[in-house]
Design a protein around this motif. Sequence first.
Motif, PDB file in Angstrom:
ATOM      1  N   TYR A 137      -8.740  -7.616   4.483  1.00 33.83           N
ATOM      2  CA  TYR A 137      -7.781  -6.402   4.304  1.00 33.83           C
ATOM      3  C   TYR A 137      -7.264  -7.158   1.885  1.00 33.83           C
ATOM      4  N   TYR A 138      -7.043  -5.922   1.340  1.00 30.68           N
ATOM      5  CA  TYR A 138      -6.931  -6.583   0.519  1.00 30.68           C
ATOM      6  C   TYR A 138      -4.774  -7.105   0.206  1.00 30.68           C
ATOM      7  N   TRP A 139      -4.914  -7.870  -0.681  1.00 33.97           N
ATOM      8  CA  TRP A 139      -4.011  -8.648  -0.962  1.00 33.97           C
ATOM      9  C   TRP A 139      -3.578  -8.378  -2.267  1.00 33.97           C
ATOM     10  N   GLY A 140      -2.177  -7.546  -2.571  1.00 31.66           N
ATOM     11  CA  GLY A 140      -1.697  -7.206  -3.694  1.00 31.66           C
ATOM     12  C   GLY A 140      -0.175  -6.830  -4.460  1.00 31.66           C
ATOM     13  N   TRP A 141      -0.118  -6.362  -5.600  1.00 32.40           N
ATOM     14  CA  TRP A 141       1.317  -6.644  -5.644  1.00 32.40           C
ATOM     15  C   TRP A 141       1.705  -5.234  -6.405  1.00 32.40           C
ATOM     16  N   ILE A 142       2.992  -4.748  -5.924  1.00 31.61           N
ATOM     17  CA  ILE A 142       3.795  -3.819  -6.175  1.00 31.61           C
ATOM     18  C   ILE A 142       4.980  -3.757  -7.013  1.00 31.61           C
ATOM     19  N   ARG A 143       5.565  -3.301  -7.957  1.00 35.02           N
ATOM     20  CA  ARG A 143       6.674  -3.724  -8.743  1.00 35.02           C
ATOM     21  C   ARG A 143       7.241  -2.445  -8.617  1.00 35.02           C
ATOM     22  N   GLN A 144       8.964  -2.064  -8.983  1.00 38.31           N
ATOM     23  CA  GLN A 144       9.781  -1.316  -9.101  1.00 38.31           C
ATOM     24  C   GLN A 144      10.846  -1.583 -10.004  1.00 38.31           C
ATOM     25  N   PRO A 145      11.000  -0.725 -11.188  1.00 39.78           N
ATOM     26  CA  PRO A 145      12.033  -1.056 -12.086  1.00 39.78           C
ATOM     27  C   PRO A 145      12.975  -0.664 -11.749  1.00 39.78           C
ATOM     28  N   PRO A 146      14.098  -1.003 -11.908  1.00 40.36           N
ATOM     29  CA  PRO A 146      16.009  -1.070 -11.363  1.00 40.36           C
ATOM     30  C   PRO A 146      15.752   1.185 -11.671  1.00 40.36           C
ATOM     31  N   GLY A 147      16.241   1.487 -10.394  1.00 38.31           N
ATOM     32  CA  GLY A 147      16.394   2.430 -10.531  1.00 38.31           C
ATOM     33  C   GLY A 147      15.086   3.989  -9.923  1.00 38.31           C
ATOM     34  N   GLY A 148      13.775   2.883 -10.346  1.00 40.45           N
ATOM     35  CA  GLY A 148      12.854   3.668 -10.383  1.00 40.45           C
ATOM     36  C   GLY A 148      11.667   3.752  -9.433  1.00 40.45           C
ATOM     37  N   GLY A 149      10.988   4.323  -9.265  1.00 31.76           N
ATOM     38  CA  GLY A 149       9.877   4.444  -8.374  1.00 31.76           C
ATOM     39  C   GLY A 149       8.691   3.344  -7.892  1.00 31.76           C
ATOM     40  N   LEU A 150       7.277   3.575  -7.029  1.00 33.64           N
ATOM     41  CA  LEU A 150       7.214   1.997  -7.339  1.00 33.64           C
ATOM     42  C   LEU A 150       6.237   2.489  -8.596  1.00 33.64           C
ATOM     43  N   ASP A 151       5.166   1.514  -8.705  1.00 28.79           N
ATOM     44  CA  ASP A 151       4.089   1.058  -9.993  1.00 28.79           C
ATOM     45  C   ASP A 151       3.252   0.210  -8.963  1.00 28.79           C
ATOM     46  N   TRP A 152       2.108   0.779  -8.600  1.00 28.79           N
ATOM     47  CA  TRP A 152       0.914  -0.360  -8.470  1.00 28.79           C
ATOM     48  C   TRP A 152       0.546  -1.581  -9.336  1.00 28.79           C
ATOM     49  N   ILE A 153       0.171  -2.451  -9.049  1.00 29.57           N
ATOM     50  CA  ILE A 153      -0.151  -3.384  -9.898  1.00 29.57           C
ATOM     51  C   ILE A 153      -1.135  -4.044  -9.799  1.00 29.57           C
TER      52      ILE A 153
END
Lengths: 108, 124
Positions: free
Chosen positions: B33-49
Amino acid sequence: SYVLTQPPSVSVAPGKTATITCVGDNIESKNVHWYQQRPGQAPVLVISYDLDRPSGISERFSGSNSGNTATLTIATVEAGDEAAYYCQVWENSGEHVVFGGGTKLTFL
Amino acid sequence: QVQLQESGPGLVKPSETLSLTCTVAGYSISTAYYWGWIRQPPGGGLDWIATINHSGTTYYNPTLRSRITMSMDTSNNQFSLNLSSVTAADTAVYYCVRGEDDILTNACDYFDFWGQGTLVTVSS
């Protein structure tokens, strides 16, 4: 870079069918995945590879992908379906993950 | 059942480095598998890191590439993210995730397991 466009919001009456679109250039050539995110919770995968439902996901959720549009359909919408929905693909040329901007599903 | 748990400071000063660790239970990250990070600013959408797989193949968000370092600690079944030179725009909930690894194409497909997320605020 590759862009996925979703409507910011979709409204539906309880018990009816909701349709959420995800538009991208020749998106039918890509595998599209969909996530549901309820307020205050982490996203949950509801559709993978355009139309596959992971174990535990209701049969009311279905997906399709054709041309420039992928679609998530939710039949007989219930209170628990009010959430944000995101589409996602893998962009081969740039080797990166792309998310749509998200669609908030609300009741009329 | 696979479980992921983020840990790290909730407050980081501007220009400093944001460091997060994800501890995985129920599956060995060195297996697949892959292992990773995704972030979401307050009130915003998903942002893959970024994502990294068990073979060391790593993919980064092109807009963040110059500021990201990802690593795996297989002995402790953890993986980590460093994001340097942070600004207020990096304030977000950060999720660690498991991604499906397409062994034929090395693509990172869907994300099937997510941590609960941790809010990181960038402020002086």
